[in-house]
Design a protein around this motif. Structure first.
Motif, PDB file in Angstrom:
ATOM      1  N   VAL A  63     -24.206 -78.547 -43.232  1.00 56.41           N
ATOM      2  CA  VAL A  63     -23.185 -79.221 -42.270  1.00 56.41           C
ATOM      3  C   VAL A  63     -23.085 -78.126 -41.197  1.00 56.41           C
ATOM      4  O   VAL A  63     -22.729 -77.034 -41.712  1.00 56.41           O
ATOM      5  CB  VAL A  63     -22.068 -79.645 -42.965  1.00 56.41           C
ATOM      6  N   LYS A  64     -22.525 -78.611 -40.019  1.00 55.59           N
ATOM      7  CA  LYS A  64     -22.231 -77.411 -39.052  1.00 55.59           C
ATOM      8  C   LYS A  64     -20.605 -77.707 -38.815  1.00 55.59           C
ATOM      9  O   LYS A  64     -20.126 -78.840 -39.005  1.00 55.59           O
ATOM     10  CB  LYS A  64     -22.904 -77.546 -37.694  1.00 55.59           C
ATOM     11  N   VAL A  65     -19.898 -76.494 -38.635  1.00 57.70           N
ATOM     12  CA  VAL A  65     -18.423 -76.595 -38.562  1.00 57.70           C
ATOM     13  C   VAL A  65     -17.836 -76.042 -37.330  1.00 57.70           C
ATOM     14  O   VAL A  65     -18.467 -75.091 -36.578  1.00 57.70           O
ATOM     15  CB  VAL A  65     -17.827 -75.515 -39.787  1.00 57.70           C
ATOM     16  N   VAL A  66     -16.919 -76.761 -36.794  1.00 58.47           N
ATOM     17  CA  VAL A  66     -16.324 -76.467 -35.259  1.00 58.47           C
ATOM     18  C   VAL A  66     -14.918 -75.874 -35.723  1.00 58.47           C
ATOM     19  O   VAL A  66     -14.044 -76.295 -36.315  1.00 58.47           O
ATOM     20  CB  VAL A  66     -16.259 -77.550 -34.202  1.00 58.47           C
ATOM     21  N   HIS A  67     -14.868 -74.364 -35.374  1.00 51.25           N
ATOM     22  CA  HIS A  67     -13.347 -73.730 -35.578  1.00 51.25           C
ATOM     23  C   HIS A  67     -12.657 -73.844 -34.351  1.00 51.25           C
ATOM     24  O   HIS A  67     -13.049 -73.629 -33.292  1.00 51.25           O
ATOM     25  CB  HIS A  67     -13.847 -72.322 -35.960  1.00 51.25           C
ATOM     26  N   CYS A  68     -11.445 -74.256 -34.640  1.00 55.70           N
ATOM     27  CA  CYS A  68     -10.431 -74.609 -33.515  1.00 55.70           C
ATOM     28  C   CYS A  68      -9.416 -73.706 -33.447  1.00 55.70           C
ATOM     29  O   CYS A  68      -8.142 -74.250 -33.961  1.00 55.70           O
ATOM     30  CB  CYS A  68     -10.177 -76.011 -33.409  1.00 55.70           C
ATOM     31  N   VAL A  69      -9.487 -72.712 -33.590  1.00 56.95           N
ATOM     32  CA  VAL A  69      -8.371 -71.627 -33.965  1.00 56.95           C
ATOM     33  C   VAL A  69      -7.143 -71.755 -33.445  1.00 56.95           C
ATOM     34  O   VAL A  69      -5.976 -71.672 -33.919  1.00 56.95           O
ATOM     35  CB  VAL A  69      -8.985 -70.051 -33.940  1.00 56.95           C
ATOM     36  N   GLU A  70      -7.048 -71.821 -32.050  1.00 54.49           N
ATOM     37  CA  GLU A  70      -5.674 -71.752 -31.307  1.00 54.49           C
ATOM     38  C   GLU A  70      -4.779 -73.008 -31.531  1.00 54.49           C
ATOM     39  O   GLU A  70      -3.686 -73.061 -31.792  1.00 54.49           O
ATOM     40  CB  GLU A  70      -6.027 -71.542 -29.946  1.00 54.49           C
TER      41      GLU A  70
END
Length: 441
Positions: A273-280
């Motif tokens: 699985v690929k992960v998208v990191h949305c830190v802000e």
């Protein structure tokens, strides 16, 4: 093999073809033929090889791959600043969902144009968007010339776009048909989340994704409330829930993954699985700090996304890189983690890998699509320059981007947008804001 007869050559002070300092070519450039990179070399070598080809030179320019925004809701720019400083569920259920119920196709189209203008002007050349009235999102992206992965979000309750979920499946089928083999627009399958979609809907959409060979894009384990709800309903974490349903795979794009356990991480890795990191967005909504370093150390592909303009509140990927690099250092109390090259990698080639197109975009290589941006290095905050990835991660701003190209076509020249009437879009949005304030809550 080098292609022949390029249409133009773009040269600058530096060319950064990948995310690493050792790949830098001083006085470098790229030759572009149609939508494709024909050659990458020093400016002198390119001019020798193609003496009669048009040269576009930027004396203080840094040429680099366009940034890839792995997760956003472009049209939510119309809600920017409308309901700030609230927890995620309160923000969604008390403010965003009620107003979204009154959206129209034209509101989504105009709001998406605004976000695309912001993305182009801050260096993004590709974005993955899940929202309502996605035909309007796709229309806006295609008209602007930006590369987009577009999906209609589905959930158990009626949508202001298509009504009942069954209608949403039909709407999605129309979208797949309309944009089949489009050079810029790729359609995705987008269940909203495990807490807004029943197991039956999640599974049905999994079949749709399989049938159309599309990405399966979903918000996953965004905060503790989501995990708690899933445990109460199904006795497992959101990640375990999707695994039980057979919905995790290499084409699954999991957005956020803030509250994931060590076992969850192992499951994500097992299924590629690929992960998208949305830190802000995660910081602003106090969702938590995603264990991104743990995921990277495990070998999971992690890219970056801004989330929407209402929960960030911008779509500037340079800002996202800066925040991601710094937050994880303090989270680990280790200044070596999320170093500049790794962070830039997350915003470029890892974004391409997450979308399944690393052979087409994400770096500047012969045969790949000509998606690139140019920054102006002749500025106080970018001087002196010792390490380019470091500057891009810790110093550069979206406003430093002066030129943008997608598929070989120039979308911005000297900060002027060539495919968007920005003055008109801003006027439309100001008028829309007045109407939104007047909507019944």
């Amino acid at each position: 093999m080098m292609l022949k007869n390029p249409d133009y050559i773009f040269t600058g002070k530096y060319l950064l073809p990948t995310n690493t300092q050792h790949s830098v070519i001083k006085d470098g450039g790229i030759a572009v033929q149609g939508d494709t990179i024909a050659a990458v070399d020093t400016a002198a070598s390119l001019m020798d090889a193609f003496p009669r080809v048009e040269i576009i030179h930027e004396e203080h320019g840094l040429i680099m791959p366009g940034l890839i925004n792995g997760h956003t809701h472009g049209a939510m720019s119309c809600f920017r600043g409308l309901a700030d400083d609230l927890p995620l569920m309160t923000w969604l259920e008390k403010h965003i969902f009620p107003i979204e119920a009154q959206l129209t196709p034209e509101m989504v189209y105009q709001s998406t144009l605004l976000s695309i203008a912001e993305m182009i002007r801050s260096g993004t050349t590709s974005f993955c968007d899940m929202y309502l009235f996605s035909k309007e999102v796709a229309r806006a992206a295609e008209n602007c010339g930006i590369r987009g992965w577009i999906g209609e979000v589905l959930y158990d309750f009626p949508s202001p776009c298509y009504g009942e979920p069954d209608n949403g499946i039909a709407y999605l089928a129309d979208l797949f048909g309309e944009y089949r083999n489009n050079p810029l627009i790729t359609v995705t399958t987008d269940p909203h989340s495990v807490y807004t979609c029943s197991p039956d809907l999640l599974t049905r959409l999994g079949s749709v994704a399989t049938d159309y060979h599309s990405l399966y894009v979903i918000h996953l384990s965004e905060n503790q409330a989501e995990v708690t709800t899933c445990m109460e309903r199904y006795g497992v974490t959101p990640v375990e829930h999707l695994e039980t349903l057979g919905l995790l795979g290499s084409a699954t794009l999991a957005c956020h993954c803030v509250k994931v356990s060590a076992r969850d991480i192992d499951i994500l890795k097992k299924h590629e699985v690929k992960v998208v990191h949305c830190v802000e967005s995660n910081m602003k909504l106090a969702s938590g700090i995603a264990p991104v370093v743990d995921m990277l150390e495990c070998g999971i592909t992690v890219c970056l996304g801004t989330d929407g303009g209402a929960s960030n509140n911008d779509v500037d990927m340079f800002s996202e890189m800066n925040s991601a690099a710094k937050l994880h250092k303090i989270a680990r109390m280790d200044p070596t983690v999320m170093n500049a090259e790794d962070t830039l990698k997350a915003a470029t080639i890892n974004g391409a890998r997450a979308l399944g197109v690393e052979k087409r975009i994400g770096s500047l290589e012969v045969g790949k699509k000509a998606d690139f941006i140019v920054l102006d290095l002749d500025q106080p905050h970018l001087t002196p320059l010792y390490n380019i990835p470091s500057h891009l991660t810790y110093v550069a701003r979206g406003a430093d981007v002066i030129h943008s190209f997608v598929n070989g076509r120039q979308l911005m020249k000297n900060r002027d947008l060539l495919t968007i009437d920005l003055e008109k879009v801003i006027a439309e949005m100001n008028g829309m804001a007045e109407k939104i304030l007047g909507l019944p809550k």
